[in-house]
Design a protein around this motif. Sequence first.
Motif, PDB file in Angstrom:
ATOM      1  N   ASN A  99       0.803  -1.217   0.000  1.00 27.38           N
ATOM      2  CA  ASN A  99       0.000   0.000   0.000  1.00 27.38           C
ATOM      3  C   ASN A  99       0.844   1.278   0.000  1.00 27.38           C
ATOM      4  O   ASN A  99       0.297   2.373  -0.075  1.00 27.38           O
ATOM      5  N   VAL A 100       2.179   1.144   0.078  1.00 24.23           N
ATOM      6  CA  VAL A 100       3.046   2.311   0.281  1.00 24.23           C
ATOM      7  C   VAL A 100       3.693   2.755  -1.021  1.00 24.23           C
ATOM      8  O   VAL A 100       4.202   1.941  -1.791  1.00 24.23           O
ATOM      9  N   ASP A 120       0.480   6.551   1.595  1.00 29.32           N
ATOM     10  CA  ASP A 120      -0.420   5.518   1.075  1.00 29.32           C
ATOM     11  C   ASP A 120      -0.635   5.737  -0.416  1.00 29.32           C
ATOM     12  O   ASP A 120      -0.767   6.880  -0.883  1.00 29.32           O
ATOM     13  N   ARG A 121      -0.689   4.640  -1.157  1.00 28.25           N
ATOM     14  CA  ARG A 121      -1.056   4.761  -2.564  1.00 28.25           C
ATOM     15  C   ARG A 121      -2.511   5.218  -2.666  1.00 28.25           C
ATOM     16  O   ARG A 121      -3.280   5.082  -1.713  1.00 28.25           O
ATOM     17  N   THR A 138      -5.903   3.763  -0.835  1.00 24.59           N
ATOM     18  CA  THR A 138      -5.590   2.718   0.143  1.00 24.59           C
ATOM     19  C   THR A 138      -5.573   3.254   1.572  1.00 24.59           C
ATOM     20  O   THR A 138      -5.399   2.482   2.511  1.00 24.59           O
ATOM     21  N   GLY A 139      -5.722   4.555   1.751  1.00 29.93           N
ATOM     22  CA  GLY A 139      -5.782   5.117   3.099  1.00 29.93           C
ATOM     23  C   GLY A 139      -7.039   4.654   3.830  1.00 29.93           C
ATOM     24  O   GLY A 139      -8.011   4.190   3.220  1.00 29.93           O
ATOM     25  N   ASP A 140      -7.021   4.785   5.147  1.00 28.98           N
ATOM     26  CA  ASP A 140      -8.133   4.287   5.956  1.00 28.98           C
ATOM     27  C   ASP A 140      -9.485   4.884   5.572  1.00 28.98           C
ATOM     28  O   ASP A 140     -10.525   4.231   5.711  1.00 28.98           O
ATOM     29  N   TYR A 165      -4.135  -4.893  -3.833  1.00 30.32           N
ATOM     30  CA  TYR A 165      -4.162  -4.332  -2.485  1.00 30.32           C
ATOM     31  C   TYR A 165      -5.247  -3.277  -2.326  1.00 30.32           C
ATOM     32  O   TYR A 165      -5.519  -2.821  -1.221  1.00 30.32           O
ATOM     33  N   ARG A 166      -5.863  -2.872  -3.431  1.00 25.05           N
ATOM     34  CA  ARG A 166      -6.955  -1.904  -3.328  1.00 25.05           C
ATOM     35  C   ARG A 166      -8.324  -2.603  -3.284  1.00 25.05           C
ATOM     36  O   ARG A 166      -9.343  -1.947  -3.340  1.00 25.05           O
ATOM     37  N   SER A 193     -10.991  -1.336  -0.911  1.00 29.12           N
ATOM     38  CA  SER A 193     -11.133   0.124  -0.858  1.00 29.12           C
ATOM     39  C   SER A 193     -12.307   0.600  -1.702  1.00 29.12           C
ATOM     40  O   SER A 193     -12.692  -0.035  -2.683  1.00 29.12           O
TER      41      SER A 193
END
Length: 697
Positions: free
Chosen positions: A3-4, A87-88, A91-93, A626-627, A630
């Motif tokens: 996610n980074v 965060d990409r 992908t942030g909270d 990883y998304r 989201s």
Amino acid sequence: PTNVDTICYIANTQNQGTSMQGLLGEHYQWVLGVSYDSLKSWPCVILDRSKGNKDNEHGLYTAKVTWAHDETFVVSAMPRDAIAFADRKYTGDQFLQKAFRHEINLPDGIFPEEWMDLKKKRQSQDEGTCRLYMAESSIPNSGLGMYTAVDIHRSHDLFDPEIVIQIVDRQYHNYVREQYDGYKPEEMTDDEWIIEHYFWGSNCVRSEHEANQVEAIIPGYGMLANMHPGLVNIDIFGGDYFDSAGLHRGSDPGAGAFSTLYGMKWRSLSHIPAGMELFANYGDGYFDRDDLSFVPISTDYEEADTVLNKYWELVKGNIHTSYAQDLWNLTYSSIQSERVRNAIPENIEDAMQARDYGTAMHSVPNVIRSKEWLEENGQCLDNIRPGSSTIKQAGRGAFATRTLKQGAVISPAPLLHIHRDSLVMCGSQTKQYVQCEFEQLFLNYCFGHRDSSLLLYPYAPAVNFINHKSESPNAYIRWSDRSHHHADWENRTVEDILSEPYAGLALEFVALRDISGGEEVFIDYGRGWEEAWNGHVEEWEAGPYDANYVPPSEFYKDLVVHTAVEQKSSPYPWNIMTTCFVAEYGDEYTGPYGRQHRWVQTPSLFVYSYDEHECKVLLRERLDEYRSSSIRPLQNDLYTAQVMMYGKRLIISHIPRQAIGFVDRRYHSDQFITNAFRHEIDIPDDIFPTAWKDQEE
């Protein structure tokens, strides 16, 4: 972690210093610029790190930076302070799909009653208040219209979605019958068919690919709402189509007996105050007819408003002088366009009043009716709404929105008159194998009688969903006693009625007993219909390929569309066609597939299907896994496809996922099942006029 993203803070490339050559090729040396605050952040990949020294204990870095428009370049001698992590995208909270969301409640004691619009909306439903009426249109000589009894905010969906019923290849089937049987429907000899004036183009209802010629009926807003070119306040707004209501042609004899085009939404184009008539957008082209050539269209009202405003400026608001009167006479007489002149009152006082409200509003002074007027002169249209029927093979049904007392009118139903033979379909182009024994799906929604060639189609919101129950139905039909039902037609011949260019008959669905809110509404379709249905079920068997049919709706929510290469090992079902929504595209450029064009977003792209073209997906730029949890725009998946546009094959790149659809291939949807059930709904013998029985012998 996946996610980074690594971020580099740099100045503009023009401020990076002179380009240099090194082990990593051409690169720029990092410079601070004015201050760290003046630097901009860009995604980057770290290529190298030098050892630290007393001046810079963390060492210096070399990175490949992605600039605007995906341009990349290399920057060297970058300090550690110029590198960060983030965060990409998506992908942030805050983008977690299941994150908690709720406003903070203001106490009831301090919250103003005037702001409780949602409470009022719920109360209007719970308390049995009608929200939608049918009544005489405010447009003179335009028959019936639809009125809202509640405020509708701008860009809000109207009440309940609609069904779409198609008539396919009508001209072809009539041609075949004329060529091989010498038949031509009588009501079409003068190229007149009453239903013609109610058709919507296939592009409006996403039916471009159903058949070679598709004419669509939308029985609620699409037929009852009039059009005022200067006051259009509702329009089609797409929806989720292709809903088979859980039935499958491989196992259900009811498949193909009802339209799978359901869920079409209408949306308000502006704030519509309670009591106002609803005006649908037919398009100004609807008035390109000899009998409507005098009617002002939208641009005419705009020009009329301009004329009045300019006149007002010239007379400085004082119309009571001889100069003002002479100028008005000159102004009005010099208007060349009949349509513009018809939009402006000839009397100067009336004209200035039209200037205050707008010429369009002034043309229909009764466009907003009082609640009392609607209750006295109108009939409620929202006593029922569609839902999944309690009878499985029926698909969808009509359910009471509120308690309906015995004898209450559940819904009015104006009727269109057509000839039974006009719905016959022929299944071949060669004389040896012509089979004119099929019928349009539209027949299933019509009322008729075994001894008559006359069919009557009822139109109003949700009436086409009312199903059959021979034992203990809770509703029945009767002829309306309102002025829009011409009782004298009951004594006229079928031939006379078919010659009428306007609708003049109407039924009413009436509660046979008290009906509770949420209860499904049923009428008795008649013994003839029930015998035909029972015979169909007894003899029904699925076709050889029906078990493998998959409805297009199964693929709507798929995040990934298979490419042509992937389909070689994992093909889509035989009935499915991939489509791409493309209206405009960018300039030509050379790409992996030769000459290509970039996809361009345009307004209303996904509403009308004339921008939906058959396509073959060639390439997919994968969405990072990883998304997957989201909330994110679907355009993160980008596709390149070969698109068939107006006879040409074009390679279009950067197509987002939401611009790719799935439809049945031509003549593969449920309505084309050859053994699908077809039968009109029977009008009871005791109310069917003897004069209409032209088929008794």
